[in-house]
Each structure stands twice: as C-alpha cells, then as structure tokens.
Write a protein that holds these residues in place. Structure first.
Motif, mmCIF file in Angstrom:
data_model
loop_
_atom_site.group_PDB
_atom_site.id
_atom_site.type_symbol
_atom_site.label_atom_id
_atom_site.label_comp_id
_atom_site.label_asym_id
_atom_site.label_seq_id
_atom_site.Cartn_x
_atom_site.Cartn_y
_atom_site.Cartn_z
ATOM 1 N N CYS A 164 14.955 -5.010 10.380
ATOM 2 C CA CYS A 164 14.504 -5.326 11.578
ATOM 3 C C CYS A 164 15.647 -5.323 12.699
ATOM 4 C CB CYS A 164 13.941 -6.889 11.450
ATOM 5 S SG CYS A 164 12.453 -7.034 10.592
ATOM 6 N N LYS A 165 16.824 -4.999 12.310
ATOM 7 C CA LYS A 165 17.734 -4.983 13.624
ATOM 8 C C LYS A 165 18.445 -3.360 13.482
ATOM 9 C CE LYS A 165 18.994 -9.776 13.254
ATOM 10 N NZ LYS A 165 18.301 -10.087 14.423
ATOM 11 N N ASP A 166 17.680 -2.614 12.445
ATOM 12 C CA ASP A 166 18.309 -1.479 12.594
ATOM 13 C C ASP A 166 17.546 -0.473 13.623
ATOM 14 O OD1 ASP A 166 19.388 1.262 11.725
ATOM 15 O OD2 ASP A 166 19.216 0.761 9.666
ATOM 16 N N VAL A 167 17.942 -0.582 14.859
ATOM 17 C CA VAL A 167 17.291 0.120 15.834
ATOM 18 C C VAL A 167 17.492 1.637 15.889
ATOM 19 C CG1 VAL A 167 17.412 0.393 18.513
ATOM 20 C CG2 VAL A 167 17.665 -1.847 17.645
ATOM 21 N N PRO A 168 18.693 2.248 15.533
ATOM 22 C CA PRO A 168 18.847 3.598 15.188
ATOM 23 C C PRO A 168 17.671 4.339 14.306
ATOM 24 C CG PRO A 168 20.928 2.669 15.411
ATOM 25 C CD PRO A 168 20.025 1.511 15.237
ATOM 26 N N ARG A 169 17.358 3.443 13.254
ATOM 27 C CA ARG A 169 16.704 4.118 12.357
ATOM 28 C C ARG A 169 15.137 4.169 12.692
ATOM 29 N NH1 ARG A 169 15.754 0.788 6.534
ATOM 30 N NH2 ARG A 169 14.296 2.661 5.566
ATOM 31 N N PHE A 170 14.791 3.124 13.377
ATOM 32 C CA PHE A 170 13.496 2.973 13.834
ATOM 33 C C PHE A 170 13.208 3.438 15.484
ATOM 34 C CE2 PHE A 170 13.635 0.243 10.103
ATOM 35 C CZ PHE A 170 12.676 0.810 9.382
ATOM 36 N N GLU A 211 6.200 -6.564 12.160
ATOM 37 C CA GLU A 211 6.505 -7.734 11.837
ATOM 38 C C GLU A 211 7.995 -8.217 12.040
ATOM 39 O OE1 GLU A 211 7.756 -4.767 8.192
ATOM 40 O OE2 GLU A 211 6.119 -5.004 9.865
ATOM 41 N N CYS A 212 8.590 -7.213 12.768
ATOM 42 C CA CYS A 212 9.999 -7.741 12.991
ATOM 43 C C CYS A 212 10.157 -8.070 14.448
ATOM 44 C CB CYS A 212 10.956 -6.449 13.120
ATOM 45 S SG CYS A 212 11.331 -5.573 11.640
ATOM 46 N N LEU A 213 8.781 -8.177 15.149
ATOM 47 C CA LEU A 213 8.964 -8.643 16.613
ATOM 48 C C LEU A 213 8.493 -9.978 16.721
ATOM 49 C CD1 LEU A 213 6.725 -5.477 18.115
ATOM 50 C CD2 LEU A 213 9.206 -6.114 18.025
ATOM 51 N N LYS A 214 9.126 -11.106 17.301
ATOM 52 C CA LYS A 214 8.985 -12.263 17.548
ATOM 53 C C LYS A 214 7.467 -12.413 18.212
ATOM 54 C CE LYS A 214 12.978 -13.277 15.672
ATOM 55 N NZ LYS A 214 13.044 -13.861 14.343
ATOM 56 N N HIS A 239 25.639 -14.172 4.415
ATOM 57 C CA HIS A 239 25.501 -13.224 3.497
ATOM 58 C C HIS A 239 24.743 -12.037 3.673
ATOM 59 C CE1 HIS A 239 28.237 -15.400 0.488
ATOM 60 N NE2 HIS A 239 27.571 -16.428 1.016
ATOM 61 N N LEU A 240 23.980 -12.144 4.956
ATOM 62 C CA LEU A 240 23.129 -11.168 5.356
ATOM 63 C C LEU A 240 23.850 -10.045 5.814
ATOM 64 C CD1 LEU A 240 19.975 -9.794 5.439
ATOM 65 C CD2 LEU A 240 20.019 -10.653 7.777
ATOM 66 N N VAL A 241 23.841 -8.931 5.360
ATOM 67 C CA VAL A 241 24.853 -7.533 5.831
ATOM 68 C C VAL A 241 24.042 -6.597 6.344
ATOM 69 C CG1 VAL A 241 26.820 -8.165 4.392
ATOM 70 C CG2 VAL A 241 24.969 -6.538 3.443
ATOM 71 N N TYR A 242 22.785 -6.540 6.140
ATOM 72 C CA TYR A 242 21.875 -5.537 6.711
ATOM 73 C C TYR A 242 20.383 -6.011 6.733
ATOM 74 C CZ TYR A 242 19.026 -1.117 7.363
ATOM 75 O OH TYR A 242 18.037 -0.535 7.669
ATOM 76 N N ASP A 243 19.622 -5.514 7.865
ATOM 77 C CA ASP A 243 18.412 -6.128 7.885
ATOM 78 C C ASP A 243 17.533 -4.826 8.884
ATOM 79 O OD1 ASP A 243 15.785 -7.263 8.446
ATOM 80 O OD2 ASP A 243 16.846 -9.057 9.467
ATOM 81 N N ASN A 272 0.924 -1.222 -0.009
ATOM 82 C CA ASN A 272 0.056 0.025 0.036
ATOM 83 C C ASN A 272 0.777 1.283 -0.008
ATOM 84 O OD1 ASN A 272 -2.468 -1.520 0.041
ATOM 85 N ND2 ASN A 272 -2.325 -1.584 2.225
ATOM 86 N N GLY A 273 1.826 1.249 -0.699
ATOM 87 C CA GLY A 273 2.829 2.616 -0.645
ATOM 88 C C GLY A 273 3.871 2.653 0.165
ATOM 89 N N SER A 274 3.774 1.774 1.223
ATOM 90 C CA SER A 274 4.871 1.980 2.370
ATOM 91 C C SER A 274 5.920 0.836 2.106
ATOM 92 C CB SER A 274 4.100 1.787 3.423
ATOM 93 O OG SER A 274 5.128 1.591 4.708
ATOM 94 N N GLY A 275 7.181 1.131 2.107
ATOM 95 C CA GLY A 275 8.272 0.433 1.679
ATOM 96 C C GLY A 275 8.987 0.307 3.371
ATOM 97 N N ASN A 276 10.464 0.589 3.047
ATOM 98 C CA ASN A 276 11.227 0.699 4.171
ATOM 99 C C ASN A 276 11.481 -0.558 4.785
ATOM 100 O OD1 ASN A 276 11.659 3.647 3.874
ATOM 101 N ND2 ASN A 276 9.725 3.961 5.152
ATOM 102 N N ARG A 277 11.519 -1.734 3.982
ATOM 103 C CA ARG A 277 11.675 -2.949 4.394
ATOM 104 C C ARG A 277 12.895 -3.685 3.770
ATOM 105 N NH1 ARG A 277 5.961 -2.523 3.816
ATOM 106 N NH2 ARG A 277 4.758 -2.774 5.624
ATOM 107 N N GLU A 278 14.054 -2.960 3.815
ATOM 108 C CA GLU A 278 15.261 -3.302 3.259
ATOM 109 C C GLU A 278 16.139 -4.361 3.956
ATOM 110 O OE1 GLU A 278 14.731 -0.186 4.022
ATOM 111 O OE2 GLU A 278 14.691 1.244 2.488
#
Length: 288
Positions: free
Chosen positions: A273-279, A285-288, A267-271, A124-130
């Motif tokens: 869901c782990k970018d606490v400074p950003r959010f 969906e990142c919460l267990k 091989h995962l270098v950025y997620d 629905n137009g919302s991203g930021n899930r890199e």
C-alpha cells in the motif's frame, strides 16, 4: 467495556461446542492432511511432519477437507543455518485460476540475517497484496504458532496470537473479498532462489542440502466443507451463522490493537500500500 467483550467472546466460543458446523481438531497429521507433492520427501510421526528440500525437489501437503471461515493454526520450526533461496509456506487456497488464497511465506536467509515472513491475499485469482515483516525471535530454534482468522469482516494474520496484519472487507468501496470459496490448508517447502532472498541475488547453496522444516500442532476451528456436502456452503457463508461472526469476533481487543501497532512500528519492512513506484494508482483498499 473490555470485560464485556471478553464475556461475549466466551459465550461465542461456547457456542462452538454445540454447533454442528464446527470442526475443532488437534490431531494426527494423516487424519487431517495428505501429501500432494513429492511424498517421498515427507516424513510424519504423530502430529509432527518433516518437509525436506534437496536439489531434486521440494514437497508439500494439503488438507483433506476445505473450510469457509474460522481459524486455522499450526506450529513451525524453520530451516536452520544458510537457508537463502528457500521458501517454507503455510497457506490456505481454493482451486482454479480464479482462486482465493491466504499466504504465510517464510523467505530464507544467509546465516546471521533475519528471516522475513511475507503475507499475501489473493481474491478471484488476483494477488499483489504483499506485506513483509521481520520476526522478533529466531524461528529456527523453536516452534512458533502461525494462524489465519477469517470471517465476513476481516482476515487477521497472527504469530503466537499476536496480530501482524489485517485485511478488512471493503466491498462497499468496490474491493473484492474472499467469502464464497472454501479453501484447503497447505504446507510446502520449495526452492525460490529467483526471488526469495534479496530479490534473487542470493542463490540456494545446495551443499547445505537437505533442508528441513518441521510442522506440528495443527488446529482447525473452522466451518468444514466436505466434497459431498454442497448444502453446507450456504450455512458456512451466511453472515452471523458461524462462531467467527458472533459478537466480539469482529474487532481486535485493546491489547491486540496495541500489539498490532507495535508490530507495524518495529517489524513491518514492506507494504504494497506504500509502494508508489510499483502501482501507478494504489489499490482501492489502500486508500483511507
């Protein structure tokens, strides 16, 4: 248990051959796609297409049809040498500001550095899930297969049939999920040196232009929605109606789970869901 799942998978796949909802194609580019941006920078021959970027423009193409659930794959060979600032993209997208979108974006590099592949999900137009991954091969020396698998339960991003990411349907906890908008299949090559390489610190070196990416082996096994077939949307969208929602298609098998774990570990270098400074607060969906 695994042999039973394999049998179920074979049965589910056999249904595809008899279902009027399915389009399974590996065909000439012009049968499936059309240029939508700078057609003079696109060269086609059979099922192979060359996209070219120079200091005047990049280019792109889109599918003639849109699809709701299924699998879309193609093979890519990326720009060789110094490709800093350049993005080659393979993505699915609906239209409008509130669009849904699934992305593979290959971020160019300075010669000798690894390519990064960035995946993203818009709802629905919302991203930021890199997420960003390194690759375990050189994507410039040979073709490799990149795929989206999409059903009501999850979206799986695959490279050479190895899962690298899953975006699960978590509507039960209030997370939006793409399931109502048919998406076209797109490819593009463009300049993004304001962000693509080392956060925009390394710019495109235009003395190396033109830059070329090659696409081929387009395979679409998905529920096709033609402009005049609005009634088909209900059939494509109905849970359990399409092959991708049949038993055996709703989870990874044992080998795929091992592969995904290996990719995440190595091989995962950025997620996001782990970018606490950003959010200030992590997405639900990142919460267990």
């Amino acid at each position: 248990m695994e042999s039973s799942l394999n049998l179920i998978t074979l049965v589910a796949l056999s249904i595809v051959l008899f279902s009027a909802l399915v389009q399974l194609v590996s065909a000439d580019f012009t049968q499936l796609f059309k240029p939508n941006w700078a057609p003079d920078h696109i060269v086609t021959q059979g099922e192979t297409i060359w996209l070219t970027l120079d200091n005047t423009t990049g280019c792109g193409f889109e599918s003639r049809s849109k699809y709701l659930f299924g699998k879309a794959s193609l093979q890519l060979k990326l720009v060789e040498g110094d490709s800093a600032g350049i993005v080659t993209a393979f993505y699915m997208s609906s239209e409008g500001p509130n669009h849904d979108e699934l992305d593979f974006e290959f971020l160019g590099n300075i010669s000798g550095e690894p390519y990064l592949v960035q995946t993203n999900v818009y709802v629905n137009g919302s991203g930021n899930r890199e997420q960003r991954h390194t690759l375990w091969f050189d994507p410039t020396t040979d073709f490799h297969t990149y795929s989206f698998f999409w059903n009501h339960r999850s979206i799986v991003f695959l490279i050479d049939d190895i899962p690298i990411r899953i975006f699960a349907n978590k509507e039960k906890i209030g997370v939006s999920y793409p399931k109502a908008q048919a998406m076209g299949i797109h490819g593009s090559l463009w300049n993004a040196d304001d962000w693509a390489t080392q956060g925009g610190r390394v710019k495109t070196n235009w003395t190396n232009a033109p830059f070329v990416s090659m696409f081929r082996s387009f395979n679409i096994d998905a529920c096709e929605l033609l402009p005049e077939s609005d009634g088909l949307a209900g059939k494509c969208g109905k849970l359990g109606q399409f092959w991708s929602d049949k038993p055996g298609m709703n989870r990874l098998n044992k080998q795929q789970r091992k592969q995904l774990k290996w990719v995440i570990t190595n091989h995962l270098v950025y997620d996001y869901c782990k970018d606490v400074p950003r959010f200030l607060e992590l997405p639900k969906e990142c919460l267990k």
